[in-house]
Enzyme design. Sequence first.
Site, PDB file in Angstrom:
ATOM      1  N   GLY A 178      68.729 -40.044  25.571  1.00  0.00           N
ATOM      2  CA  GLY A 178      69.839 -40.402  24.682  1.00  0.00           C
ATOM      3  C   GLY A 178      69.864 -39.551  23.421  1.00  0.00           C
ATOM      4  O   GLY A 178      68.817 -39.266  22.831  1.00  0.00           O
ATOM      5  N   ARG A 228      74.487 -42.513  16.804  1.00  0.00           N
ATOM      6  CA  ARG A 228      74.648 -43.517  15.734  1.00  0.00           C
ATOM      7  C   ARG A 228      73.542 -43.444  14.686  1.00  0.00           C
ATOM      8  O   ARG A 228      73.632 -44.054  13.632  1.00  0.00           O
ATOM      9  CB  ARG A 228      74.713 -44.915  16.343  1.00  0.00           C
ATOM     10  CG  ARG A 228      76.063 -45.242  16.961  1.00  0.00           C
ATOM     11  CD  ARG A 228      76.123 -46.700  17.376  1.00  0.00           C
ATOM     12  NE  ARG A 228      75.478 -46.919  18.667  1.00  0.00           N
ATOM     13  CZ  ARG A 228      75.206 -48.120  19.155  1.00  0.00           C
ATOM     14  NH1 ARG A 228      75.479 -49.204  18.450  1.00  0.00           N
ATOM     15  NH2 ARG A 228      74.641 -48.251  20.343  1.00  0.00           N
ATOM     16  N   GLY A 260      74.580 -42.604  33.566  1.00  0.00           N
ATOM     17  CA  GLY A 260      74.052 -43.950  33.725  1.00  0.00           C
ATOM     18  C   GLY A 260      72.542 -43.989  33.901  1.00  0.00           C
ATOM     19  O   GLY A 260      71.889 -42.965  34.123  1.00  0.00           O
ATOM     20  N   ASN A 271      69.948 -59.250  30.022  1.00  0.00           N
ATOM     21  CA  ASN A 271      69.237 -58.090  30.534  1.00  0.00           C
ATOM     22  C   ASN A 271      68.630 -57.266  29.403  1.00  0.00           C
ATOM     23  O   ASN A 271      69.325 -56.843  28.476  1.00  0.00           O
ATOM     24  CB  ASN A 271      70.206 -57.219  31.351  1.00  0.00           C
ATOM     25  CG  ASN A 271      69.545 -55.991  31.911  1.00  0.00           C
ATOM     26  OD1 ASN A 271      68.378 -56.025  32.286  1.00  0.00           O
ATOM     27  ND2 ASN A 271      70.293 -54.890  31.978  1.00  0.00           N
ATOM     28  N   ARG A 283      43.837 -39.375   0.307  1.00  0.00           N
ATOM     29  CA  ARG A 283      44.561 -38.453   1.172  1.00  0.00           C
ATOM     30  C   ARG A 283      43.692 -38.063   2.364  1.00  0.00           C
ATOM     31  O   ARG A 283      42.512 -38.387   2.419  1.00  0.00           O
ATOM     32  CB  ARG A 283      44.986 -37.232   0.358  1.00  0.00           C
ATOM     33  CG  ARG A 283      46.056 -37.542  -0.687  1.00  0.00           C
ATOM     34  CD  ARG A 283      46.281 -36.361  -1.617  1.00  0.00           C
ATOM     35  NE  ARG A 283      46.672 -35.170  -0.886  1.00  0.00           N
ATOM     36  CZ  ARG A 283      46.690 -33.946  -1.427  1.00  0.00           C
ATOM     37  NH1 ARG A 283      46.330 -33.771  -2.692  1.00  0.00           N
ATOM     38  NH2 ARG A 283      47.057 -32.898  -0.714  1.00  0.00           N
ATOM     39  N   LYS A 329      40.905 -36.233  -1.968  1.00  0.00           N
ATOM     40  CA  LYS A 329      41.424 -35.467  -0.830  1.00  0.00           C
ATOM     41  C   LYS A 329      40.308 -34.638  -0.225  1.00  0.00           C
ATOM     42  O   LYS A 329      39.623 -33.892  -0.929  1.00  0.00           O
ATOM     43  CB  LYS A 329      42.563 -34.563  -1.290  1.00  0.00           C
ATOM     44  CG  LYS A 329      43.340 -33.863  -0.163  1.00  0.00           C
ATOM     45  CD  LYS A 329      42.782 -32.538   0.265  1.00  0.00           C
ATOM     46  CE  LYS A 329      42.870 -31.495  -0.813  1.00  0.00           C
ATOM     47  NZ  LYS A 329      42.382 -30.154  -0.297  1.00  0.00           N
ATOM     48  N   ALA A 377      36.234 -40.308 -16.530  1.00  0.00           N
ATOM     49  CA  ALA A 377      37.699 -40.300 -16.539  1.00  0.00           C
ATOM     50  C   ALA A 377      38.236 -38.910 -16.843  1.00  0.00           C
ATOM     51  O   ALA A 377      37.702 -38.178 -17.675  1.00  0.00           O
ATOM     52  CB  ALA A 377      38.217 -41.292 -17.574  1.00  0.00           C
ATOM     53  N   ARG A 379      32.148 -25.848 -23.427  1.00  0.00           N
ATOM     54  CA  ARG A 379      33.352 -26.108 -24.222  1.00  0.00           C
ATOM     55  C   ARG A 379      33.293 -25.300 -25.503  1.00  0.00           C
ATOM     56  O   ARG A 379      32.232 -24.845 -25.943  1.00  0.00           O
ATOM     57  CB  ARG A 379      33.478 -27.605 -24.547  1.00  0.00           C
ATOM     58  CG  ARG A 379      32.314 -28.191 -25.305  1.00  0.00           C
ATOM     59  CD  ARG A 379      32.393 -29.707 -25.338  1.00  0.00           C
ATOM     60  NE  ARG A 379      31.268 -30.311 -26.058  1.00  0.00           N
ATOM     61  CZ  ARG A 379      30.743 -31.480 -25.781  1.00  0.00           C
ATOM     62  NH1 ARG A 379      31.227 -32.197 -24.782  1.00  0.00           N
ATOM     63  NH2 ARG A 379      29.744 -31.983 -26.489  1.00  0.00           N
TER      64      ARG A 379
END
Length: 456
Positions: free
Chosen positions: A15, A19, A84, A174, A320, A338, A367, A427
């Site tokens: 099909g 639609r 059909g 059916n 992930r 991930k 954090a 740093r």
Amino acid sequence: MQSDRSCLAIILAAGEGTRMKSRRPKVLHEIGGCSLLAHALAAVAEAGADTVVVVIGPDRPDVASEARALLPSAAIAIQAERRGTAHAVLAAREALSGKHDDILVAFADTPLVRPQTFLDLRHALAEGASVAALGFEAQDPAGYGRFVTRDGELVAIVEHKDATEAQRTIRLCNAGLMALDGSQALSILEAIGSANAQGEFYLTDAVGVARERGLKAVALQAAESEVQGVNDRAQLAAAEAEFQRRKRLEAMKQGATLIAPETVFFSFDTRLGQDVLVEPNVVFGPGVTVADGAVIHAFSHLEGADVGPGATVGPYGRLRPGAKLGANAKVGNFVEIKAADIGEGAKVSHLTYIGDASVGADANIGAGTITCNYDGFFKYKTVIGAGAFVGSNSALVAPVTIGDRAIIGSGSVITKDVPADALAIGRGRQIEREGWAKTFRDKAMAKKSAAKKTPE
């Protein structure tokens, strides 16, 4: 019973699904993270089909590719003209050679039929039926073909437009699916004519052909929700809702707690262990396994992930593909993992990205930490040893290794390997200039005041 009976399943997938208003074929749209076709293939396989033919339309290599990817042994048949359902089944004529005991006819756009229902159809054949058709009690039978039964046998399937007033009162309708005795199937299908208003060959006429030959036809019944078809986006959503209802119920029956089941969404292969707690608004994408006693907090999204026993995720956690959490590991709020292993008891508590990495047992990631794993061309790995401590707001530039029990000072950019038990700080040096801020403000205010006094 079925173990000694061979089975051919013919799945009708030709099909176009106009639609759906989609460039994709209807049967490649998804429910629970896999295609409608995949659901049908999985069901017939679990029901014992040892040979499968997928009937597709012409110029549909995408459907053929999906079928072969899901079941490499599947044969592909082409229905060049749409005349059909019986005509579609006969596209698999080469497989209908009589060497199979049971023939199942399934529809790729009816994806929620349970394997047990297909087994029930096969059982009816084993008990002597030549045709077994699947029906359902319709809440609104208008438009459906009706099952006309007598003395426990199926006499006919009458289309709504051809039904008498008395037949239209029948609520057993059916569903389209059918099983045929393999020794009779080809002969029955070839005898079906097209003397109807549409000029098509209807599979439902197999019942009449069988009865004319003195063969037995029976009707089986399934729930309406199980045999709902998908022809448009609204029906796709309805099928998804039924799929999710089943998965939620299954998870709870197997020992998981869903605080607000209606807000949790599963994929076809989601697996939850016992005593798993899932808070509201959690989405499980494909490929997720959650071990016993784990907690998935609210608003988390998991895909392709393995969560170990007693581990916690979220709230607002994202796992992930390739994420693997060890026992009692913690992935907290607004953390993304991930392709990374988070070791037993390790903590990645908040506002952090860990990708292409390995985090050792009992390590603590502060954090704002990120693994800088991509240079625009290639991915590189970060290794963080057991018991290591990474201070907040650190950037670990891969490839890099942080040794066991090492400490990374907050705000560091780490570009070189750090030995075990070492302190690394990367740093800029802090510089202070006494009074600089006041002088800056005074000059700025004077300049602003002067600008206001200057006439335009």
